[in-house]
Write a protein that holds these residues in place. Sequence first.
Motif, PDB file in Angstrom:
ATOM      1  N   GLU A 136       0.803  -1.215   0.000  1.00 18.29           N
ATOM      2  CA  GLU A 136       0.000   0.000   0.000  1.00 18.29           C
ATOM      3  C   GLU A 136       0.843   1.276   0.000  1.00 18.29           C
ATOM      4  OE1 GLU A 136      -2.465  -0.187   3.448  1.00 18.29           O
ATOM      5  OE2 GLU A 136      -0.774  -0.251   4.868  1.00 18.29           O
ATOM      6  N   ASN A 137       2.118   1.181   0.371  1.00 17.27           N
ATOM      7  CA  ASN A 137       3.011   2.344   0.320  1.00 17.27           C
ATOM      8  C   ASN A 137       3.768   2.448  -0.998  1.00 17.27           C
ATOM      9  OD1 ASN A 137       4.777   0.216   0.590  1.00 17.27           O
ATOM     10  ND2 ASN A 137       6.007   1.157   2.219  1.00 17.27           N
ATOM     11  N   GLY A 138       3.434   1.576  -1.965  1.00 19.92           N
ATOM     12  CA  GLY A 138       4.072   1.622  -3.275  1.00 19.92           C
ATOM     13  C   GLY A 138       5.301   0.760  -3.429  1.00 19.92           C
ATOM     14  N   ASP A 139       5.660  -0.019  -2.410  1.00 20.87           N
ATOM     15  CA  ASP A 139       6.774  -0.958  -2.554  1.00 20.87           C
ATOM     16  C   ASP A 139       6.398  -2.014  -3.598  1.00 20.87           C
ATOM     17  OD1 ASP A 139       8.054   0.394  -0.539  1.00 20.87           O
ATOM     18  OD2 ASP A 139       7.865  -1.200   0.960  1.00 20.87           O
ATOM     19  N   LEU A 140       7.398  -2.421  -4.374  1.00 22.62           N
ATOM     20  CA  LEU A 140       7.183  -3.373  -5.467  1.00 22.62           C
ATOM     21  C   LEU A 140       8.062  -4.598  -5.293  1.00 22.62           C
ATOM     22  CD1 LEU A 140       6.209  -4.218  -8.337  1.00 22.62           C
ATOM     23  CD2 LEU A 140       8.092  -2.828  -9.250  1.00 22.62           C
ATOM     24  N   ALA A 141       7.465  -5.779  -5.460  1.00 20.99           N
ATOM     25  CA  ALA A 141       8.207  -7.041  -5.486  1.00 20.99           C
ATOM     26  C   ALA A 141       7.855  -7.757  -6.782  1.00 20.99           C
ATOM     27  CB  ALA A 141       7.850  -7.898  -4.278  1.00 20.99           C
ATOM     28  N   ASN A 142       8.826  -7.877  -7.689  1.00 18.12           N
ATOM     29  CA  ASN A 142       8.515  -8.539  -8.962  1.00 18.12           C
ATOM     30  C   ASN A 142       9.667  -9.350  -9.543  1.00 18.12           C
ATOM     31  OD1 ASN A 142      10.238  -6.620 -10.102  1.00 18.12           O
ATOM     32  ND2 ASN A 142       8.790  -6.013 -11.706  1.00 18.12           N
ATOM     33  N   TRP A 143      10.628  -9.728  -8.702  1.00 21.77           N
ATOM     34  CA  TRP A 143      11.748 -10.472  -9.277  1.00 21.77           C
ATOM     35  C   TRP A 143      12.016 -11.819  -8.599  1.00 21.77           C
ATOM     36  CZ3 TRP A 143      16.523 -11.630  -6.892  1.00 21.77           C
ATOM     37  CH2 TRP A 143      16.721 -11.050  -5.621  1.00 21.77           C
TER      38      TRP A 143
END
Length: 221
Positions: free
Chosen positions: A120-127
């Motif tokens: 919700e704070n815009g952190d991204l996990a995509n790897w």
Amino acid sequence: MTVLNANTRKLNALSDAELAARVARDIPDGSYVNLGIGKPTHVSAYVPEGREVIYHSENGILGIGPKPREGEEDIELIDASKRYVTAAPGAAFFEHSDSFAMMRGGHIDIAVLGAYQVAENGDLANWATLDDKFPPAVGGAMDLVVGVPRILIMMSHINRDGTPKLLKRCTYPLTGLGVVSRVYTDLAVLDVTPGGFRLVELTHGNSLADVQAVTEAKILT
């Protein structure tokens, strides 16, 4: 298309093509846009009439056109997903070092990326998923999230087992901290704000309560 929430209630879900067209509607005329691996590669096929958008692929193409017709593929013309593409008029080809200089140097306006999780704070996990069956693959995502000012995420709203992907905090290794601007899922469009996810729109036929039921983080209105 439908998906089931945790209470086995059917939700209306956009197809990948419909989701790609929805993302394309929000990309301004004249933008330079990187398309990440997976679902985002479909976006180049849906440039709204009257707009010119210059699509970039990290393997060294600026000016990606739509997918070629069957039987007209050029085996030497692929994007970062190894998907056959066409070259738009005026397209340019270059080596990785130049491509990554564009990404890191602020020359790309928007990146459309996939995601395993968004907080919700815009952190991204995509790897990486920490699952040995799915080896980690960094690619150019980390370069994109530090060098591109607007990061749009295109993803399914929930995992195949029904667990949420929009979370209070990511549990997978992070690609970037607080980098996501907007999330497009098959169930809804959400902005990332200082207060958390704020609803932009719901996929037709879905209620906020139904979508909230498959979202760990609070959805603001």
